[in-house]
Design a protein around this motif. Structure first.
Motif, PDB file in Angstrom:
ATOM      1  N   MET A  25       0.833  -1.197   0.000  1.00 41.74           N
ATOM      2  CA  MET A  25       0.000   0.000   0.000  1.00 41.74           C
ATOM      3  C   MET A  25       0.874   1.257   0.000  1.00 41.74           C
ATOM      4  N   ILE A  26       1.936   1.239   0.795  1.00 44.24           N
ATOM      5  CA  ILE A  26       2.838   2.391   0.852  1.00 44.24           C
ATOM      6  C   ILE A  26       3.503   2.620  -0.500  1.00 44.24           C
ATOM      7  N   ALA A  27       3.881   1.528  -1.177  1.00 42.56           N
ATOM      8  CA  ALA A  27       4.552   1.654  -2.475  1.00 42.56           C
ATOM      9  C   ALA A  27       3.650   2.306  -3.510  1.00 42.56           C
ATOM     10  N   ARG A  28       2.339   2.191  -3.367  1.00 36.81           N
ATOM     11  CA  ARG A  28       1.402   2.744  -4.346  1.00 36.81           C
ATOM     12  C   ARG A  28       1.028   4.199  -4.043  1.00 36.81           C
ATOM     13  N   LEU A  29       1.511   4.745  -2.954  1.00 32.21           N
ATOM     14  CA  LEU A  29       1.171   6.126  -2.627  1.00 32.21           C
ATOM     15  C   LEU A  29       1.777   7.085  -3.648  1.00 32.21           C
ATOM     16  N   PRO A  30       1.015   8.059  -4.104  1.00 30.75           N
ATOM     17  CA  PRO A  30       1.589   9.045  -5.030  1.00 30.75           C
ATOM     18  C   PRO A  30       2.549   9.974  -4.299  1.00 30.75           C
ATOM     19  N   GLU A  31       3.613  10.317  -4.952  1.00 33.78           N
ATOM     20  CA  GLU A  31       4.588  11.222  -4.350  1.00 33.78           C
ATOM     21  C   GLU A  31       3.977  12.624  -4.248  1.00 33.78           C
ATOM     22  N   PRO A  32       4.149  13.282  -3.100  1.00 36.17           N
ATOM     23  CA  PRO A  32       3.570  14.619  -2.925  1.00 36.17           C
ATOM     24  C   PRO A  32       4.366  15.680  -3.666  1.00 36.17           C
ATOM     25  N   LEU A  56      11.652   8.170  -1.240  1.00 36.95           N
ATOM     26  CA  LEU A  56      10.537   7.765  -2.072  1.00 36.95           C
ATOM     27  C   LEU A  56       9.737   6.671  -1.375  1.00 36.95           C
ATOM     28  N   TYR A  57       8.410   6.694  -1.573  1.00 37.30           N
ATOM     29  CA  TYR A  57       7.562   5.686  -0.949  1.00 37.30           C
ATOM     30  C   TYR A  57       7.914   4.283  -1.447  1.00 37.30           C
ATOM     31  N   VAL A  58       8.280   4.166  -2.706  1.00 34.22           N
ATOM     32  CA  VAL A  58       8.665   2.860  -3.241  1.00 34.22           C
ATOM     33  C   VAL A  58       9.895   2.325  -2.522  1.00 34.22           C
ATOM     34  N   ASP A  59      10.855   3.202  -2.264  1.00 30.72           N
ATOM     35  CA  ASP A  59      12.063   2.780  -1.553  1.00 30.72           C
ATOM     36  C   ASP A  59      11.741   2.429  -0.101  1.00 30.72           C
ATOM     37  N   ALA A  61       8.966   1.222   1.017  1.00 33.20           N
ATOM     38  CA  ALA A  61       8.259  -0.055   1.043  1.00 33.20           C
ATOM     39  C   ALA A  61       9.189  -1.250   0.869  1.00 33.20           C
ATOM     40  N   GLN A  62      10.401  -0.994   0.344  1.00 37.55           N
ATOM     41  CA  GLN A  62      11.334  -2.080   0.082  1.00 37.55           C
ATOM     42  C   GLN A  62      12.372  -2.260   1.185  1.00 37.55           C
ATOM     43  N   LEU A  63      12.164  -1.610   2.324  1.00 37.57           N
ATOM     44  CA  LEU A  63      13.086  -1.806   3.440  1.00 37.57           C
ATOM     45  C   LEU A  63      13.107  -3.280   3.847  1.00 37.57           C
ATOM     46  N   PRO A  64      14.253  -3.830   4.165  1.00 38.29           N
ATOM     47  CA  PRO A  64      14.355  -5.267   4.488  1.00 38.29           C
ATOM     48  C   PRO A  64      13.459  -5.661   5.668  1.00 38.29           C
ATOM     49  N   GLY A  65      12.676  -6.704   5.474  1.00 38.51           N
ATOM     50  CA  GLY A  65      11.852  -7.238   6.550  1.00 38.51           C
ATOM     51  C   GLY A  65      10.683  -6.368   6.958  1.00 38.51           C
ATOM     52  N   LEU A  66      10.348  -5.357   6.145  1.00 37.04           N
ATOM     53  CA  LEU A  66       9.301  -4.422   6.563  1.00 37.04           C
ATOM     54  C   LEU A  66       7.954  -5.114   6.714  1.00 37.04           C
ATOM     55  N   ALA A  67       7.613  -6.037   5.820  1.00 39.29           N
ATOM     56  CA  ALA A  67       6.299  -6.683   5.857  1.00 39.29           C
ATOM     57  C   ALA A  67       6.083  -7.439   7.162  1.00 39.29           C
ATOM     58  N   TRP A  68       7.045  -8.260   7.561  1.00 40.44           N
ATOM     59  CA  TRP A  68       6.836  -9.038   8.784  1.00 40.44           C
ATOM     60  C   TRP A  68       6.940  -8.161  10.031  1.00 40.44           C
ATOM     61  N   LYS A  69       7.746  -7.138   9.967  1.00 33.63           N
ATOM     62  CA  LYS A  69       7.841  -6.234  11.116  1.00 33.63           C
ATOM     63  C   LYS A  69       6.530  -5.490  11.333  1.00 33.63           C
ATOM     64  N   LEU A  70       5.937  -4.978  10.247  1.00 32.47           N
ATOM     65  CA  LEU A  70       4.656  -4.295  10.366  1.00 32.47           C
ATOM     66  C   LEU A  70       3.550  -5.258  10.770  1.00 32.47           C
ATOM     67  N   PRO A  99      -3.755  -0.540  11.464  1.00 29.65           N
ATOM     68  CA  PRO A  99      -2.788  -0.540  10.354  1.00 29.65           C
ATOM     69  C   PRO A  99      -2.649   0.822   9.689  1.00 29.65           C
ATOM     70  N   VAL A 100      -3.747   1.578   9.609  1.00 30.00           N
ATOM     71  CA  VAL A 100      -3.667   2.911   9.014  1.00 30.00           C
ATOM     72  C   VAL A 100      -2.756   3.805   9.852  1.00 30.00           C
ATOM     73  N   GLY A 101      -2.943   3.759  11.169  1.00 31.35           N
ATOM     74  CA  GLY A 101      -2.117   4.571  12.055  1.00 31.35           C
ATOM     75  C   GLY A 101      -0.655   4.175  12.015  1.00 31.35           C
ATOM     76  N   VAL A 102      -0.394   2.879  11.959  1.00 32.44           N
ATOM     77  CA  VAL A 102       0.993   2.405  11.884  1.00 32.44           C
ATOM     78  C   VAL A 102       1.641   2.866  10.583  1.00 32.44           C
ATOM     79  N   ALA A 103       0.909   2.754   9.481  1.00 36.17           N
ATOM     80  CA  ALA A 103       1.446   3.197   8.193  1.00 36.17           C
ATOM     81  C   ALA A 103       1.730   4.691   8.197  1.00 36.17           C
ATOM     82  N   LEU A 104       0.802   5.480   8.723  1.00 34.60           N
ATOM     83  CA  LEU A 104       0.996   6.931   8.765  1.00 34.60           C
ATOM     84  C   LEU A 104       2.166   7.308   9.666  1.00 34.60           C
TER      85      LEU A 104
END
Length: 262
Positions: A25-32, A56-59, A61-70, A99-104
């Motif tokens: 979801m973070i990777a799909r965010l438009p850049e401001p 960049l949001y794409v970068d 989202a690609q942090l190592p282990g981000l999915a399991w950590k979140l 999840p929204v709050g954690v992402a923000l």
């Protein structure tokens, strides 16, 4: 302190599943659009000066282990929320906001931006779920306090932003209104405790982070502290009130002892 196991497990599963997909979801965010801040004179010495290029949001989202950590973070927070709230209809919008709050909080911490693409739709979702919770419980006073929390928090933060735009971003204003709508449904006391705790965490955390040279005190991201304060106000209001009462009582006793010794 009451803990409810079944809603805690259900909410934890939801938290884990939703947290695991947050990087996509973070990777799909438009850049401001660029919104440059004026760096402070000594900010170049800090670890994260504001004139650095935005991550960049794409970068992100690609942090190592981000999915399991979140997934772990969201599972824990949602599970605790379910354990404390129980099978209340309010668990609907509170679980959604985890999840929204954690992402923000993560995005604001890393980029100093609070994406409107996440906040604006959440107003609609939380508004519908708040209305549904009132319909299921026929608790219209909670719906009214939710509206008060929404308008009140938005108005207060808007005034703070308008008076001193350098002290916070407009994304903080939007986020405050969203959190006010949700926590306000639980009660005005929970809302006041949550917002007060947010500012307290910002003050204390800001000092620590500034001394550690993580952020400059003028450009501290407020989003993570807003989310944390709202969570504590919603889930642990009695414990917060007890802690504040104990602190005030202890400070009063200390001052009295000093005065008596003079």
């Amino acid at each position: 302190m009451t803990w409810n196991l079944a809603p805690a497990l259900v909410a934890a599963v939801w938290g884990a599943a939703s947290g695991a997909v947050l990087p996509r979801m973070i990777a799909r965010l438009p850049e401001p659009d660029p919104d440059p801040l004026e760096p402070s004179a000594d900010e170049a010495d800090f670890a994260r000066p504001v004139d650095e290029p935005k991550e960049l949001y794409v970068d992100l989202a690609q942090l190592p282990g981000l999915a399991w950590k979140l997934a772990v973070v969201c599972a824990v927070l949602a599970g605790v929320t379910g354990a404390r709230i129980g099978w209340s209809p309010s668990l609907l919008f509170l679980a959604y906001l985890v999840p929204v709050g954690v992402a923000l909080a993560l995005v604001d911490w890393r980029t100093r931006y609070l994406p409107t693409r996440l906040i604006a739709p959440s107003y609609v979702v939380v508004g519908v779920l708040v209305l549904l919770a009132s319909l299921l419980t026929e608790d219209w006073l909670s719906l009214r306090s939710s509206a008060i929390g929404w308008v009140g928090c938005f108005a207060v933060f808007f005034v703070l932003w308008f008076i001193s735009p350098g002290s916070m971003a407009y994304g903080d204003v939007r986020l405050a209104g969203l959190l006010g709508m949700a926590v306000g449904w639980l009660g005005i006391a929970q809302l006041v405790l949550g917002m007060f705790t947010s500012f307290l965490l910002l003050a204390v955390g800001g000092i620590v982070l500034s001394l550690a040279r993580v952020f400059h005190r003028r450009h501290m991201p407020f989003g993570p502290f807003l989310v944390a304060g709202a969570f504590l106000g919603a889930v642990f209001p009695v414990e917060l009130l007890t802690a504040y009462a104990w602190t005030v009582e202890g400070a009063t006793s200390l001052v009295s002892s000093v005065v008596d010794s003079l």
